[in-house]
Design a protein around this motif. Structure first.
Motif, PDB file in Angstrom:
ATOM      1  N   LYS A 102       0.839  -1.195   0.000  1.00 24.47           N
ATOM      2  CA  LYS A 102       0.000   0.000   0.000  1.00 24.47           C
ATOM      3  C   LYS A 102       0.875   1.246   0.000  1.00 24.47           C
ATOM      4  O   LYS A 102       1.929   1.277   0.611  1.00 24.47           O
ATOM      5  N   LEU A 103       0.405   2.280  -0.697  1.00 21.86           N
ATOM      6  CA  LEU A 103       1.017   3.605  -0.643  1.00 21.86           C
ATOM      7  C   LEU A 103      -0.005   4.535  -0.005  1.00 21.86           C
ATOM      8  O   LEU A 103      -1.126   4.665  -0.492  1.00 21.86           O
ATOM      9  N   SER A 104       0.375   5.185   1.089  1.00 17.56           N
ATOM     10  CA  SER A 104      -0.508   6.113   1.802  1.00 17.56           C
ATOM     11  C   SER A 104       0.093   7.505   1.777  1.00 17.56           C
ATOM     12  O   SER A 104       1.305   7.670   1.930  1.00 17.56           O
ATOM     13  N   VAL A 105      -0.758   8.508   1.589  1.00 15.83           N
ATOM     14  CA  VAL A 105      -0.321   9.902   1.616  1.00 15.83           C
ATOM     15  C   VAL A 105      -1.070  10.600   2.750  1.00 15.83           C
ATOM     16  O   VAL A 105      -2.298  10.535   2.815  1.00 15.83           O
ATOM     17  N   TYR A 106      -0.321  11.246   3.633  1.00 16.57           N
ATOM     18  CA  TYR A 106      -0.873  11.879   4.823  1.00 16.57           C
ATOM     19  C   TYR A 106      -0.566  13.368   4.838  1.00 16.57           C
ATOM     20  O   TYR A 106       0.440  13.813   4.285  1.00 16.57           O
ATOM     21  N   SER A 107      -1.414  14.120   5.518  1.00 13.70           N
ATOM     22  CA  SER A 107      -1.080  15.494   5.870  1.00 13.70           C
ATOM     23  C   SER A 107      -0.693  15.487   7.341  1.00 13.70           C
ATOM     24  O   SER A 107      -1.246  14.723   8.132  1.00 13.70           O
ATOM     25  N   VAL A 108       0.272  16.306   7.691  1.00 15.30           N
ATOM     26  CA  VAL A 108       0.717  16.439   9.074  1.00 15.30           C
ATOM     27  C   VAL A 108       0.419  17.866   9.495  1.00 15.30           C
ATOM     28  O   VAL A 108       0.804  18.818   8.808  1.00 15.30           O
ATOM     29  N   LEU A 131      -1.786  -1.941  -3.548  1.00 22.13           N
ATOM     30  CA  LEU A 131      -0.919  -2.399  -4.623  1.00 22.13           C
ATOM     31  C   LEU A 131      -1.152  -3.878  -4.911  1.00 22.13           C
ATOM     32  O   LEU A 131      -1.393  -4.662  -3.990  1.00 22.13           O
ATOM     33  N   GLN A 132      -1.060  -4.255  -6.171  1.00 16.70           N
ATOM     34  CA  GLN A 132      -1.255  -5.648  -6.561  1.00 16.70           C
ATOM     35  C   GLN A 132      -0.020  -6.494  -6.290  1.00 16.70           C
ATOM     36  O   GLN A 132      -0.114  -7.690  -6.100  1.00 16.70           O
ATOM     37  N   CYS A 153       6.576   7.178  -8.575  1.00 20.52           N
ATOM     38  CA  CYS A 153       6.887   5.975  -9.328  1.00 20.52           C
ATOM     39  C   CYS A 153       7.292   4.887  -8.325  1.00 20.52           C
ATOM     40  O   CYS A 153       8.218   5.075  -7.535  1.00 20.52           O
ATOM     41  N   LEU A 154       6.577   3.745  -8.351  1.00 20.41           N
ATOM     42  CA  LEU A 154       6.850   2.647  -7.439  1.00 20.41           C
ATOM     43  C   LEU A 154       7.580   1.521  -8.165  1.00 20.41           C
ATOM     44  O   LEU A 154       7.273   1.222  -9.317  1.00 20.41           O
ATOM     45  N   VAL A 155       8.509   0.907  -7.458  1.00 21.02           N
ATOM     46  CA  VAL A 155       9.187  -0.271  -7.967  1.00 21.02           C
ATOM     47  C   VAL A 155       8.657  -1.455  -7.168  1.00 21.02           C
ATOM     48  O   VAL A 155       8.656  -1.426  -5.942  1.00 21.02           O
ATOM     49  N   SER A 156       8.189  -2.471  -7.874  1.00 17.49           N
ATOM     50  CA  SER A 156       7.662  -3.643  -7.179  1.00 17.49           C
ATOM     51  C   SER A 156       8.561  -4.846  -7.441  1.00 17.49           C
ATOM     52  O   SER A 156       9.342  -4.862  -8.376  1.00 17.49           O
ATOM     53  N   ILE A 157       8.382  -5.820  -6.576  1.00 17.75           N
ATOM     54  CA  ILE A 157       9.202  -7.034  -6.687  1.00 17.75           C
ATOM     55  C   ILE A 157       8.493  -8.007  -7.625  1.00 17.75           C
ATOM     56  O   ILE A 157       7.319  -8.202  -7.551  1.00 17.75           O
TER      57      ILE A 157
END
Length: 157
Positions: A102-108, A131-132, A153-157
């Motif tokens: 999972k990719l999560s985006v938060y505000s602080v 993410l799959q 941009c995410l790199v997956s295994i």
């Protein structure tokens, strides 16, 4: 005479037995305070997210409890943390946290406190992507000449 001088300015002892990697630390004005003081964001494989704001004027003993602004236990391991403009309708900085699936985006944000304990900081989930495949790491930028908000941009295994 040396060109460079290294000295200990600040340190923090984190949880016992926690594991970290190179992507588990980033620096930025994640709470958008506008003071010019960046914060240190640290995430662990145990899912613990911490935000520190060390101040040289308050640190005579090499560390201070009031340097820690936030400590939150997230449900999943933290692979990487990044600070950037990740919300398209906002010019503010946000925190991207990469978990294995999972990719999560938060505000602080910080709220001024009424007692001597200082400001109260909180983490608010802006959006997340499941993410799959298992994620490895991420980078962000204006890929392909896109302007405005950076792309992740995410790199997956």
């Amino acid at each position: 005479m040396s060109l460079f001088k290294a000295r200990d300015w600040w340190s923090a002892a984190l949880g016992e037995g926690e594991e970290f990697d190179q992507g588990c630390l980033c620096v930025g004005d994640v709470d958008n305070s506008g003071t010019g003081h960046d914060k240190i964001i640290v995430g662990s494989y145990m899912g613990m997210l911490r935000i520190f704001s060390p101040n040289a004027n308050k640190l005579s003993d090499g560390g201070s409890a009031d340097a820690q602004l936030l400590e939150v236990q997230l449900q999943n391991a933290i692979i990487q943390v990044e600070v950037g403009k990740f919300v398209s309708c906002s010019e503010l900085l946000h925190l991207a946290v990469l978990h294995p699936r999972k990719l999560s985006v938060y505000s602080v944000s910080g709220t001024a406190g009424n007692v001597e304990h200082g400001d109260q900081y909180q983490l608010k989930l802006m959006y997340e992507h499941n993410l799959q495949r298992t994620a490895c790491n991420m980078t962000y930028g204006t890929f392909g000449g896109v302007t405005g908000s950076p792309l992740i941009c995410l790199v997956s295994i």
